[in-house]
Design an enzyme around this catalytic site. Structure first.
Site, mmCIF file in Angstrom:
data_model
loop_
_atom_site.group_PDB
_atom_site.id
_atom_site.type_symbol
_atom_site.label_atom_id
_atom_site.label_comp_id
_atom_site.label_asym_id
_atom_site.label_seq_id
_atom_site.Cartn_x
_atom_site.Cartn_y
_atom_site.Cartn_z
ATOM 1 N N CYS A 118 0.864 -1.172 -0.204
ATOM 2 C CA CYS A 118 0.189 -0.161 -0.001
ATOM 3 C C CYS A 118 1.007 1.312 -0.008
ATOM 4 C CB CYS A 118 -1.057 -0.091 1.183
ATOM 5 S SG CYS A 118 -2.460 1.056 0.995
ATOM 6 N N HIS A 119 0.857 2.002 0.894
ATOM 7 C CA HIS A 119 1.783 3.165 1.219
ATOM 8 C C HIS A 119 3.260 2.891 1.897
ATOM 9 C CE1 HIS A 119 -2.112 5.363 0.645
ATOM 10 N NE2 HIS A 119 -1.381 6.496 0.270
#
Length: 186
Positions: A118-119
């Site tokens: 994800c991030h």
């Protein structure tokens, strides 16, 4: 396996790898960073909390059975085989913590598995280990990865050397399977 966690992490991106990898016999360390965007000065012992309310250490799992808990500053990179960086808003804090960056870069330089979802790849950027690598992540970090010199691919999981990246919670099965495969090979 050390999972690096700070306030506002993506809950399932911590819990799924914790359960899946412990099911395979991995010892899991939940390594927390207690400072950051959501500290509680009036309640400093407040546990690190995910975007959807999960607390670390988790109150529904017994410490010592599936995981142990340390603060990131007590983590010894020589005693782990893998670092996992979940997404959510936590990578914003993790990427500006020098101890975290030293752990990630140290693990990478020692050939250990470094995985981010994800991030989470934002931390790989700040650690300076993503240039020239194929990588993926949440759409919002695509430009960051490209600007850091990575080759972005929109696929569920990518392994380039000892770096594993993945996009979103729906990709967690492939992400964890690739981590398991990499750990078995090391």
């Amino acid at each position: 396996v050390a999972i690096l966690v700070a306030h506002e992490f993506e809950d399932i991106e911590v819990l799924y790898p914790l359960l899946r990898l412990s099911e395979e016999g991995a010892g899991i360390i939940l390594a927390t960073l207690h400072t950051g965007f959501h500290p509680r000065p009036a309640f400093p012992e407040k546990p690190v909390t995910g975007r959807f309310g999960t607390v670390i250490p988790p109150i529904v799992l017994r410490e010592g059975k599936r995981f142990t808990h340390l603060t990131i500053d007590r983590l010894n990179v020589d005693e782990i085989d893998c670092v996992i960086i979940p997404g959510g808003f936590a990578p914003d804090r993790l990427r500006i913590d020098q101890t975290t960056l030293n752990i990630v870069k140290g693990a990478y330089n020692r050939g250990k598995v470094v995985a981010a979802i994800c991030h989470g790849p934002q931390v790989l950027i700040s650690a300076g280990i993503i240039k020239g690598k194929k990588a993926t992540g949440y759409t919002a970090v695509k430009d960051d990865l490209v600007n850091a010199g990575a080759r972005f691919l929109d696929v569920p999981v990518i392994r380039d050397g000892n770096i594993i990246t993945s996009r979103v919670p729906d990709d967690l099965p492939q992400f964890c399977q690739e981590i398991i495969k990499a750990l078995e090979e090391s």
